[in-house]
Design an enzyme around this catalytic site. Sequence first.
Site, mmCIF file in Angstrom:
data_model
loop_
_atom_site.group_PDB
_atom_site.id
_atom_site.type_symbol
_atom_site.label_atom_id
_atom_site.label_comp_id
_atom_site.label_asym_id
_atom_site.label_seq_id
_atom_site.Cartn_x
_atom_site.Cartn_y
_atom_site.Cartn_z
ATOM 1 N N GLU A 111 -12.772 12.818 31.593
ATOM 2 C CA GLU A 111 -11.496 13.530 31.416
ATOM 3 C C GLU A 111 -11.310 14.615 32.473
ATOM 4 O O GLU A 111 -12.229 15.383 32.744
ATOM 5 C CB GLU A 111 -11.457 14.211 30.033
ATOM 6 C CG GLU A 111 -10.948 13.313 28.959
ATOM 7 C CD GLU A 111 -10.689 14.032 27.631
ATOM 8 O OE1 GLU A 111 -10.481 15.247 27.617
ATOM 9 O OE2 GLU A 111 -10.718 13.328 26.607
ATOM 10 N N GLU A 173 -2.183 10.281 29.850
ATOM 11 C CA GLU A 173 -1.944 10.478 28.414
ATOM 12 C C GLU A 173 -0.851 11.519 28.162
ATOM 13 O O GLU A 173 -0.919 12.666 28.651
ATOM 14 C CB GLU A 173 -3.249 10.908 27.710
ATOM 15 C CG GLU A 173 -3.035 11.125 26.213
ATOM 16 C CD GLU A 173 -4.310 11.171 25.381
ATOM 17 O OE1 GLU A 173 -5.405 10.972 25.929
ATOM 18 O OE2 GLU A 173 -4.191 11.395 24.158
HETATM 19 O O1 KIV Z 1 -10.681 8.454 23.288
HETATM 20 C C1 KIV Z 1 -9.799 7.618 23.478
HETATM 21 O O2 KIV Z 1 -9.589 6.682 22.710
HETATM 22 C C2 KIV Z 1 -8.985 7.777 24.679
HETATM 23 C C3 KIV Z 1 -7.738 6.982 24.757
HETATM 24 C C4 KIV Z 1 -6.719 7.565 23.883
HETATM 25 C C5 KIV Z 1 -7.251 6.838 26.153
HETATM 26 O O3 KIV Z 1 -9.306 8.541 25.520
#
Ligand code: KIV
Length: 256
Positions: A111, A173
Amino acid sequence: MKFEDDIRQKKGKEKIVVLTAYDYQIAKILDDGPIDMILVGDSLGMVFQGQNNTKQVTMKNMIYHTKAVARGARRIPIITDMPVGSYHTPESAEENARLFLEAGAHGVKVEGNKPETIKGLADSGIPVMGHVGLLPQTAEVYKVQGKDPKEAERLLQGALEIDRSGVFTMVLECIPEKLAKRITENVNVPTIGIGAGKFCDGQVLVINDMLGLGDGFTPKFLKKYANLNKTIKEALDEFSHEVRIGAYPDDEHTYH
Ligand code: KIV
């Protein structure tokens, strides 16, 4: 061909379909279907563990679920989310990412704007999925990101930087469609949207959400393709009723 090159080549040609999975049986169903990648997302903190966010998810949790998914998915590439605290430094990122590869993952997701970490992983041959926009591991509140021009520019620059750092794809996102389009047009790798509109190169959803398993999470972007919550409740009612009236087990379901 390496799976990450296959994914890269789809940009602008073919939409990429990604779903999360956390267990063996769902992974097996996805493996038999028309999906391009499975994400063992740290969203399991919410949908599997019942936490409010992803911040409590540990390496141990992610390894456990990656192993379960890998037993079910023998064909489709598996990407595992690196949980909070597992990629503070490029060194710890590589060490932890290797544990996911050993558990059966084919790549990892990181991330935010972490160019050094992404470059370190990519240079050591570990495929990295980036993640831009709403970052659940650090967000205080879940809301659409990049609505004002300054924030939109910051997100675009971040996406360009992680693109240069060596990701093979990136999740966008919860950002406005216009910004997602701009990012998609300006990065070299395919973008995978979740709440980022139709111009992304692919889409990802949390499988529990798109199957309608939970009943409390209803963001605007979420389309429920099934209503498993209702189906399960109906099955429970029927089972309880049949047990209570003595209709189950019947002859067909009894050893003689
Ligand atoms: O943790 C997850 O499922 C994600 C998705 C929403 C992209 O990062």
